[in-house]
Scaffold this active site. Sequence first.
Site, short mmCIF file in Angstrom:
data_model
loop_
_atom_site.label_atom_id
_atom_site.label_comp_id
_atom_site.label_asym_id
_atom_site.label_seq_id
_atom_site.Cartn_x
_atom_site.Cartn_y
_atom_site.Cartn_z
CG ASP A 209 -1.92 1.08 1.26
OD1 ASP A 209 -2.76 1.13 0.34
OD2 ASP A 209 -1.89 1.89 2.21
CD GLU A 273 -2.18 2.53 -3.41
OE1 GLU A 273 -3.26 3.09 -3.71
OE2 GLU A 273 -1.83 2.31 -2.23
#
Length: 540
Positions: A209, A273
Amino acid sequence: MTGAAEASGPAPPWWRSGVLYQIYPRSFADSNADGTGDLQGVIDRLDHLEWVGVDAIWLSPITVSPNADWGYDVADYCAVQPDLGTMAVFDRLVLEAGRRGMRVLLDIVPNHTSVDHPWFVDSRSSRSAARRDWYVWADPLDDGAPPNNWVSSFGGPAWTLDPVTGQFYLHNHLSEQPDLNWWNEEVRSEFDGIFQFWFDRGVAGFRIDVCNIIVKDALLRDNPPATEEDDFDAQLFGQRPVYNGNRPEVHDVIRRWRRLADSCDPPRTLIGETPVKIPDLARYYGSGHDELHLAFNFPFITAPLDAEAMRHVVEETETCLPTGAWPAWTGSNHDMSRLASRWADGDPRKVRVALCMLLCLRGTPVLYQGDEIGLEDIEVSHDDMRDPLGVLYWPAYAGRDAMRTPMPWRDVPGGGFTDPGTRPWLPLGPTARCNVEQQRSDPLSTLTLTRDLIALRRRTPDLQTGGYEMTAAPEGVWAWRRGARTLVVLNMCDHDSTLEGLRGRIELCTDRGRDGEVFDDGLSLRGWEAVVAQCPAPAS
């Protein structure tokens, strides 16, 4: 020609030829009729994923969380959220997926924790706490203002004053998500252990993330103001995120993780990401062999479904990536509007063209649950909203719930997601319009097309590891070759079009009645039609 296939040698790693499938566990399948999807529900639907032909699943966070941001505020990195299941169920999921030839990847959130995490509870207890330096703390300015001008991605200052110690803590997201201090070697070592914990349980890798923002400027300097040349987000927040993200030192951390992943047998896979511009995206691959294996391409997912716009993104990516690097392509995720709505405006023809594009480009395609049936965003009323962004900014912004609604498996009460009479955690859409069961029995459905595209990809080496070479095409049409003989053509406009002088055989068309069609004097396509053909390259 760009992105040439690798020379003959060892078989390429699975993630180069494979298809990934993202699961948002709360919305995939509810096994115990409490309205929330869970890990057992994922196990119960693995046969669907095997039938579709995916090679790996990526699960949005399953670790313990108070759910201020639905799993992206972690309170324990090495335990399973109780309403999603237990560690025993997770272990069974890895086993059952493996029996079907599928791998399991997890989401990991290294930038921040929950305020409820024991690390932060200790950190905020006093300025001399053992883990004080595990987070980013700073004194107020002389006038009591936050330490600098950084803003949160959720709006407002990225700093919250803690009354116990009189300092501010940093949070690039919600105030319930304090940022870790990645300059601290103890934090880095702790995450080495977290990675290894899950690798030892059979996890094939991680989607990391916001991996581009975990390291911040050590001097906490103010971000410069945005200019007219900056992207929408920078202009929206009024500043360029120069110092609270995308720092060069982040690559030291990613290289460390890559060494850990490569040391496993078999090696594990790291997907980042990376919401950055394409030249910056390329840097997260490092040399092509020492940082991320795959990095999500946000200029692609945010581009319009337009031949020239998409082609430009893909070809800039091919040009910028270092030798040995491999692209990743996706059209939807838990934060972005589903491709059937954002790209296709609900038009089934456009959905089918988009799926053909994703599954036939050079790179690894990542489908989001529901993409395979052309599932659109589902409107969620204010009373039903769960996303803190939607709750905070409605009606100006409805948040991300619309792309997180439950998977419609059947046209029955509960949609096959949960039992009839049980209220799902987010509302189901109109299941009669779009569901797995009806499409699975329809040879002309979007689901069948998706399955057949994946099968074609699996049996066609060109579509697995072949290079990408753009082919001249009329305006509104995007055509490219993969490898020696495979031609992909997308007509991304309403009018019919023809590519002159081609001969070959259509392997698969979004109009399934054209499968197997032979052409020997040009290839014609109707508006919003796509084909994959075997087509000898023209003589040079």
